[in-house]
Every structure is written in structure tokens, then in C-alpha cells.
Design an enzyme around this catalytic site. Structure first.
Site, PDB file in Angstrom:
ATOM      1  N   GLY A 397       0.844  -1.175   0.000  1.00  0.00           N
ATOM      2  CA  GLY A 397       0.000   0.000   0.000  1.00  0.00           C
ATOM      3  C   GLY A 397       0.884   1.230   0.000  1.00  0.00           C
ATOM      4  O   GLY A 397       1.158   1.837  -1.028  1.00  0.00           O
ATOM      5  N   ASP A 398       1.394   1.587   1.171  1.00  0.00           N
ATOM      6  CA  ASP A 398       2.237   2.759   1.309  1.00  0.00           C
ATOM      7  C   ASP A 398       3.533   2.611   0.511  1.00  0.00           C
ATOM      8  O   ASP A 398       3.901   3.501  -0.254  1.00  0.00           O
ATOM      9  CB  ASP A 398       2.561   2.972   2.789  1.00  0.00           C
ATOM     10  CG  ASP A 398       3.038   4.383   3.081  1.00  0.00           C
ATOM     11  OD1 ASP A 398       2.302   5.327   2.777  1.00  0.00           O
ATOM     12  OD2 ASP A 398       4.151   4.524   3.617  1.00  0.00           O
ATOM     13  N   ARG A 404       6.292   3.036  -7.017  1.00  0.00           N
ATOM     14  CA  ARG A 404       5.666   3.389  -8.289  1.00  0.00           C
ATOM     15  C   ARG A 404       6.215   4.708  -8.830  1.00  0.00           C
ATOM     16  O   ARG A 404       6.418   4.876 -10.034  1.00  0.00           O
ATOM     17  CB  ARG A 404       4.151   3.484  -8.110  1.00  0.00           C
ATOM     18  CG  ARG A 404       3.379   3.749  -9.390  1.00  0.00           C
ATOM     19  CD  ARG A 404       1.879   3.787  -9.136  1.00  0.00           C
ATOM     20  NE  ARG A 404       1.512   4.861  -8.239  1.00  0.00           N
ATOM     21  CZ  ARG A 404       0.923   4.698  -7.058  1.00  0.00           C
ATOM     22  NH1 ARG A 404       0.644   3.472  -6.622  1.00  0.00           N
ATOM     23  NH2 ARG A 404       0.604   5.722  -6.301  1.00  0.00           N
ATOM     24  N   GLY A 447       3.478  -5.556   5.152  1.00  0.00           N
ATOM     25  CA  GLY A 447       2.111  -6.063   5.238  1.00  0.00           C
ATOM     26  C   GLY A 447       1.759  -6.899   4.031  1.00  0.00           C
ATOM     27  O   GLY A 447       1.212  -8.003   4.140  1.00  0.00           O
ATOM     28  N   ALA A 448       2.073  -6.401   2.836  1.00  0.00           N
ATOM     29  CA  ALA A 448       1.786  -7.131   1.602  1.00  0.00           C
ATOM     30  C   ALA A 448       2.574  -8.436   1.544  1.00  0.00           C
ATOM     31  O   ALA A 448       2.050  -9.471   1.112  1.00  0.00           O
ATOM     32  CB  ALA A 448       2.106  -6.264   0.396  1.00  0.00           C
ATOM     33  N   ASN A 473       8.143  -1.537   7.836  1.00  0.00           N
ATOM     34  CA  ASN A 473       7.835  -0.389   8.698  1.00  0.00           C
ATOM     35  C   ASN A 473       6.910  -0.747   9.850  1.00  0.00           C
ATOM     36  O   ASN A 473       6.388   0.133  10.544  1.00  0.00           O
ATOM     37  CB  ASN A 473       7.260   0.774   7.880  1.00  0.00           C
ATOM     38  CG  ASN A 473       5.923   0.451   7.236  1.00  0.00           C
ATOM     39  OD1 ASN A 473       5.301  -0.563   7.534  1.00  0.00           O
ATOM     40  ND2 ASN A 473       5.476   1.318   6.344  1.00  0.00           N
ATOM     41  N   TRP A 476       0.529  -0.950   8.824  1.00  0.00           N
ATOM     42  CA  TRP A 476      -0.226  -0.641   7.609  1.00  0.00           C
ATOM     43  C   TRP A 476      -0.225   0.894   7.545  1.00  0.00           C
ATOM     44  O   TRP A 476      -1.126   1.562   8.041  1.00  0.00           O
ATOM     45  CB  TRP A 476      -1.653  -1.181   7.695  1.00  0.00           C
ATOM     46  CG  TRP A 476      -1.732  -2.655   7.923  1.00  0.00           C
ATOM     47  CD1 TRP A 476      -1.964  -3.310   9.090  1.00  0.00           C
ATOM     48  CD2 TRP A 476      -1.584  -3.679   6.926  1.00  0.00           C
ATOM     49  NE1 TRP A 476      -1.972  -4.669   8.901  1.00  0.00           N
ATOM     50  CE2 TRP A 476      -1.740  -4.932   7.573  1.00  0.00           C
ATOM     51  CE3 TRP A 476      -1.323  -3.662   5.552  1.00  0.00           C
ATOM     52  CZ2 TRP A 476      -1.650  -6.144   6.894  1.00  0.00           C
ATOM     53  CZ3 TRP A 476      -1.239  -4.879   4.874  1.00  0.00           C
ATOM     54  CH2 TRP A 476      -1.406  -6.093   5.545  1.00  0.00           C
ATOM     55  N   ILE A 478      -0.485   3.603   5.515  1.00  0.00           N
ATOM     56  CA  ILE A 478      -1.496   4.547   5.021  1.00  0.00           C
ATOM     57  C   ILE A 478      -2.660   4.618   5.997  1.00  0.00           C
ATOM     58  O   ILE A 478      -3.162   5.699   6.328  1.00  0.00           O
ATOM     59  CB  ILE A 478      -1.976   4.143   3.612  1.00  0.00           C
ATOM     60  CG1 ILE A 478      -0.887   4.408   2.573  1.00  0.00           C
ATOM     61  CG2 ILE A 478      -3.248   4.907   3.236  1.00  0.00           C
ATOM     62  CD1 ILE A 478      -1.290   4.050   1.154  1.00  0.00           C
ATOM     63  N   GLU A 479      -3.084   3.463   6.479  1.00  0.00           N
ATOM     64  CA  GLU A 479      -4.224   3.430   7.399  1.00  0.00           C
ATOM     65  C   GLU A 479      -3.866   4.043   8.752  1.00  0.00           C
ATOM     66  O   GLU A 479      -4.699   4.712   9.385  1.00  0.00           O
ATOM     67  CB  GLU A 479      -4.715   1.996   7.571  1.00  0.00           C
ATOM     68  CG  GLU A 479      -5.463   1.433   6.376  1.00  0.00           C
ATOM     69  CD  GLU A 479      -4.564   1.131   5.180  1.00  0.00           C
ATOM     70  OE1 GLU A 479      -5.079   1.061   4.044  1.00  0.00           O
ATOM     71  OE2 GLU A 479      -3.342   0.956   5.378  1.00  0.00           O
TER      72      GLU A 479
END
Length: 578
Positions: A397-398, A404, A447-448, A473, A476, A478-479
Site C-alpha cells: 500500500g504505502d 511506483r 504487510g503485503a 515499517n 499498515w 497509510i491506514e
């Protein structure tokens, strides 16, 4: 009755022969009794079985194989929970429009609907997620059903590509099939159909594009395999260009049309937008005039759904994208484009300045208040170490947001528009097996990584030499940030700084834990040396959770009402108010 041998005349043998005739050289699978007849006949035909640790991973690997080879990916999973486990992978392939064939089994016909082991109507589950879903009960229809399923998966003749699903009762698989019904045309190799563009549609598109002052090209899934034709169009037209995760790497980063760092402004400034095999989904603001202004659209796709989602084109070309792009250039001939060269040059210069500034800032990104390195230091170190032709799989996510933006790639895969995090390691394993000799790097958040971490065992057993870099890190992220800023309290979104390197070493990988930015370069070099020697490697890199990614800042986490991003949402509201 003892378990019978599966004969060369059986339906299971026919499945294996069909796949071999269609060029399938490997199947990603997890074993089980309901599929064992096919399993053993695949092996007898010399088709490699890449056995995995979870059925989701089998479909993810088939997905990545299809994306990278341009062919069909095949996954095989057993009945009941084997199919339900696979459904997330099937859903991701469905949204990504990846040509994947999923095979499974069911109890013998005499035991159907009587409470047999793993007796479920799988087709009811998977039908909404597939282009085709059938239970094949009659042995004599196996070839016809396989042929139709593969055609649907590949999106033949203008259909939308995506996963197709077949399952077979075990007694059907064991049954012999008369030679007379084994029609040779169904066991022959089949060339891919190519859709030729209509001349009238090409003429309309050329008129729009060559009259445009500020043309912009955006590519997607359908542009894969059309890189040379796409580059020639950009050269001939002088258009600016944005790729997406579906097509990243098709056009070289040093091409004068590439303006990725100016995405937001160039979308608003363009007067004609050419989409090539790309839906106007949430990543492109649904094509809304609130973001794209008064621009007109030209749309090219090999499936009708990509011509008309959210915005219709002033010109629409239903054709194989490579064919359509070549036809546009040929039809335009020597006609000079009307493009505003000063505008194009200015946007490109701003892009280059912003990209150079990003690279410099990444190398110098300060540590977090916890003393852990910024994720951009990791991205910068990977940029410097990876060869130009590396295959990059970004996941998370983050951390995906950092990768990207900052990690270039000539071949790139990520979770796609479903946001299906956890694909990284399975995608990487399939990439390593499909593209021997190329460096494969999975850049993933912790997390991923956890979703399919056990697939490092698959990498070790199948000698898939890839490098997995885990940005650890402990959250999660972003959350966590959204909860802190929106709700003032963090609930259930923190993880531990688990020792992923220790886990990887237990499975036989080269593995190191990196805690300081100064140690990154040597650690990456050692890991890449191990990969070059044929060993999978993992680096567990501790990064600060306090670094804010672009996605964390954009409003993506709190899910705005009208658009995916906060700024777009505000623009949409203003536009609707008039």
C-alpha cells in the site's frame, strides 16, 4: 477398489495433450485428490508443475506468466477450499483482464449433491469473476469446452480477456474418450486472432489527433506488445505520453514524450486524449471533465468494453492496438501534426526537472524521528543497483506508492486496479521462471509480503532466483496515518518489526536484515550476487513508518465520495455545481 491408473485415453490425458498443443509448458498448482488425474497426466506429457503453498498464489503466478509471455497462464486447484482460496487470484485476473485458465475437479458424478468431500458448486462462486465457467460432466465434450474456455480467456475476436474456469468430476477425468471424437483441429496450435481496424475509424482518429494542439497518449493493458508501434506514433505525432501500471516500460523513460512527473497538469491541459487499451477507471479520474477539461477522446482497444467505459470517444477503433497504431501512422503519412511544440517542450522540461529533483531528494531523504531510514533511501539504492532490463514487481500500500513513483523499470508488475496487495512474491516467482537470465526484484511492503510469505518456499524449491526486498515499517502505514489524522486514534493497524530475513534463511534463501542506509549498497550487491548464482534472496530493510507517501497524502485512504483522490474529488464537486 484400488485407485486406478489414469490411461492415455482418459479425459485427463486429453486435458494434458490439449494444453501442450496450445503451447502451455507449465501449470501453477496445489495438489489434491480431485485433480490428481490431470496432475499425473500433465507430468506424463512433460508439462512442468510449479507446486505452490496456497491456491491464491497459483492463480497469481499464472497471471504474471500470462502478462510476461503474452500467452495463456494456467492454474490448477483442488475442489472446495482449493477453489475458494483461489478466488482472490481469479478476481484480480478478472479486473486486470489477464488471460488465465483455472482448472479444478469435483466429486464423482454418483456422489454429487450427497455430502461428498469438498462437494460444492464451484461455478456458482466463480461465474461473476470469469469470462466463462463450466462443469464438464461428459468426457466426450472435454476438448470442445477447453477450446471455448481458452478462446474466452484470450478475448478472441473482440471479447474481453480474463480468467476462464473449468472443473470436471473425478470419474469424468478417469473415463476414456473415444478416438473418433478427439477432433484434430481442437488439438492443433492456434494462432492469435488480430483485429484489423476499419479505415473510416482510422480516418476519423487521424483527423482528431493530427489537428490537436496538445495531444496526450495514455496506455494500458491492451498496449502490451505494441511498444514499437506506440513509440512510432509518439514520434510522428509529437504527442506527450503517460503510462500506467498496466503498461509501464513500453516507452523508454528518455523518450521526449514521457511526462509522468507532470501527470496532473498535463491531463488538464490536453485537448485530445488517446487511450490505448486502457479503461478510464479511478486511476484516471473516470475520464471526468472535472479533471480532463474539454478534451475530446480517441479510444483504441481490442475489446469493446475498453472503448466505452465512462467516456465515449469522438473516434473509436476496435482493433488490435499494434495494428491500429501502425495504421494511424501510415494513414497520416507526411501530414504535419498541429501540436504546439513549445507546450510539449515546456511540459517535458518541467517533467525532467521534477524527476531529477525527486532522484536527488530520494538519496538524501532524512531518517524518521524513530531513527529508521526513509523508504526513499531504499528506492534510491535499488535504482543505482538494478540493471536496466530488470523486471520490477512492486507490491504493498504505502511502499507501493514510493516504488511506483521512484523505481523505474523496463518491465513492471503491481497489484493493479483491484488493489490486490500480496501478489508480489508469487508474481516474482513466476517472472523468474518465465524470464531466465533477467534480474527479477520484488519491492514490497511488510504487510503485503505477509499475505504470501510462504511462497519463498516455492522460490527455493523451484530454484527461482529472484530478489525480494521487504520495506519493513511495522505497520499498515497509510491506514495508520489516516486514523491518526482523521480519527485521532490508531486501532489495529500496527504490526511488529518481524524478522523476515530469519524466516527466509530457514527456507534456504540468502537473507539479510538491513537497519542502516549506509549498509544498503553492500547488502543489495551481495543479494544480487546470490541471485546471479541461482539462489533466491531476501532483504528485510527497516524503514520508518513516519514517512508520508503520495498516496497517504492524497486522500486515497479515506475514500472520497466522487473521485479516488481528494483534489479530484474537490474538482468534481466544483464542476458539478457549474
Amino acid at each position: 477398489m484400488t485407485n486406478p491408473q489414469i490411461s492415455e485415453r482418459s479425459a485427463a490425458a486429453l486435458v494434458a495433450r490439449f494444453l501442450k498443443a496450445r503451447g502451455v509448458d507449465r501449470v501453477f498448482a496445489l495438489c489434491g485428490g480431485h485433480i490428481m488425474p490431470m496432475w499425473m497426466r500433465l507430468d506424463a506429457e512433460g508439462i512442468r508443475i510449479v507446486d505452490v503453498r496456497d491456491e491464491r498464489a497459483a492463480v497469481y503466478m499464472a497471471h504474471a506468466h500470462a502478462e510476461l509471455t503474452g500467452g495463456l497462464g494456467v492454474a490448477m486447484v483442488t475442489a472446495g477450499p482449493g477453489v475458494t482460496n483461489a478466488m482472490t487470484g481469479i478476481a484480480n485476473a478478472y479486473v486486470a483482464r489477464a488471460p488465465v485458465l483455472v482448472l479444478s475437479g469435483t466429486p464423482p458424478r454418483a456422489q454429487e449433491n450427497r455430502g461428498a468431500l469438498q462437494d460444492m458448486v464451484h461455478t456458482d462462486f466463480v461465474r461473476p469473476l470469469t469470462r466463462y465457467a463450466r462443469t464438464v460432466r461428459e468426457p466426450e465434450l472435454v476438448l470442445q469446452e477447453l477450446d471455448e474456455a481458452v478462446a474466452r480467456a484470450l478475448g478472441e475476436a473482440g471479447g474481453e480477456p480474463g480468467p476462464a474456469y473449468l472443473d470436471f468430476p473425478v470419474d469424468t477425468l478417469r473415463a476414456d474418450v473415444p478416438a473418433a471424437v478427439q477432433l484434430p483441429e481442437l488439438l492443433a496450435p492456434k494462432p492469435r486472432h488480430r483485429l484489423r481496424p476499419e479505415p473510416e475509424a482510422i480516418d476519423a482518429a487521424v483527423e482528431l489527433l493530427w489537428s490537436a494542439k496538445r495531444p496526450l497518449v495514455i496506455s494500458g493493458r491492451g498496449a502490451k506488445g505494441a511498444g514499437p508501434q506506440l513509440t512510432r506514433l509518439l514520434d510522428a505525432l509529437g504527442a506527450l505520453y503517460l503510462d500506467t501500471g498496466e503498461s509501464r516500460g513500453l516507452v523508454a523513460e528518455d523518450h521526449p514524450g514521457v511526462v509522468a512527473a507532470m501527470r496532473g497538469s498535463v491531463m488538464a491541459e490536453a485537448d485530445v486524449i488517446l487511450t490505448v487499451g486502457r479503461r478510464l477507471d479511478f486511476q484516471l479520474a473516470y475520464g471526468s471533465p472535472a479533471v480532463f477539461g474539454a478534451a475530446r477522446f480517441v479510444r483504441i482497444a481490442d475489446c469493446a468494453a475498453e472503448l466505452r467505459d465512462n467516456r465515449r470517444g469522438a473516434a473509436e477503433i476496435l482493433a488490435t492496438p499494434a495494428e491500429a497504431l501502425a495504421a494511424l501512422v501510415e494513414r497520416a503519412g507526411d501530414r504535419p501534426p498541429a501540436v504546439d511544440r513549445d507546450w510539449a517542450r515546456s511540459v517535458r522540461e518541467k517533467h525532467q526537472a521534477r524527476a531529477d529533483k525527486l532522484v536527488a531528494s530520494m538519496r538524501q531523504a532524512p531518517d524518521g524521528p524513530d531513527g529508521l531510514m526513509h523508504p526513499n533511501r531504499l528506492i534510491a539504492a535499488l535504482r543505482e543497483a538494478l540493471p536496466a532490463d530488470a523486471i520490477v514487481v512492486a507490491d504493498g500500500g504505502d511502499f507501493l506508492s514510493f516504488a511506483r513513483v521512484g523505481l523505474p523499470a523496463s518491465t513492471y508488475l503491481d497489484p493493479g486496479s483491484l488493489g490486490c496487495i500480496g501478489v508480489g512474491t508469487p508474481f516474482g516467482v513466476a517472472a523468474s521462471l518465465a524470464c531466465p537470465g533477467r534480474t527479477v526484484v520484488v519491492a514490497t511492503g511488510d504487510g503485503a509480503f505477509g499475505f504470501n510469505a510462504m511462497e519463498i518456499d516455492t522460490a527455493a524449491r523451484h530454484h527461482a532466483p529472484l530478489l525480494i526486498v521487504v520495506a519493513n515499517n511495522g505497520s499498515w502505514a497509510i491506514e495508520v496515518r489516516d486514523q491518526q489524522e482523521t480519527h485521532g486514534k490508531v486501532v489495529g493497524t500496527r504490526l511488529q518489526f518481524a524478522d523476515h530475513a530469519g524466516m527466509a534463511r530457514a527456507f534456504g534463501l540468502h537473507a539479510e536484515r538491513v537497519m542502516q542506509a549506509a549498509d544498503l549498497g553492500p547488502a543489495i550487491a551481495r543479494a544480487l550476487a546470490a541471485v546471479a548464482d541461482g539462489q533466491a534472496a531476501l532483504l528485510d530493510v527497516l524503514v520508518t513508518p513516519d514517512a508520508a507517501s503520495s498516496d497517504a497524502k492524497s486522500g486515497l485512504a479515506w475514500v472520497p465520495d466522487l473521485q479516488a483522490l481528494g483534489a479530484w474529488d474537490e474538482a468534481e464537486r466544483a464542476w458539478r455545481r457549474g
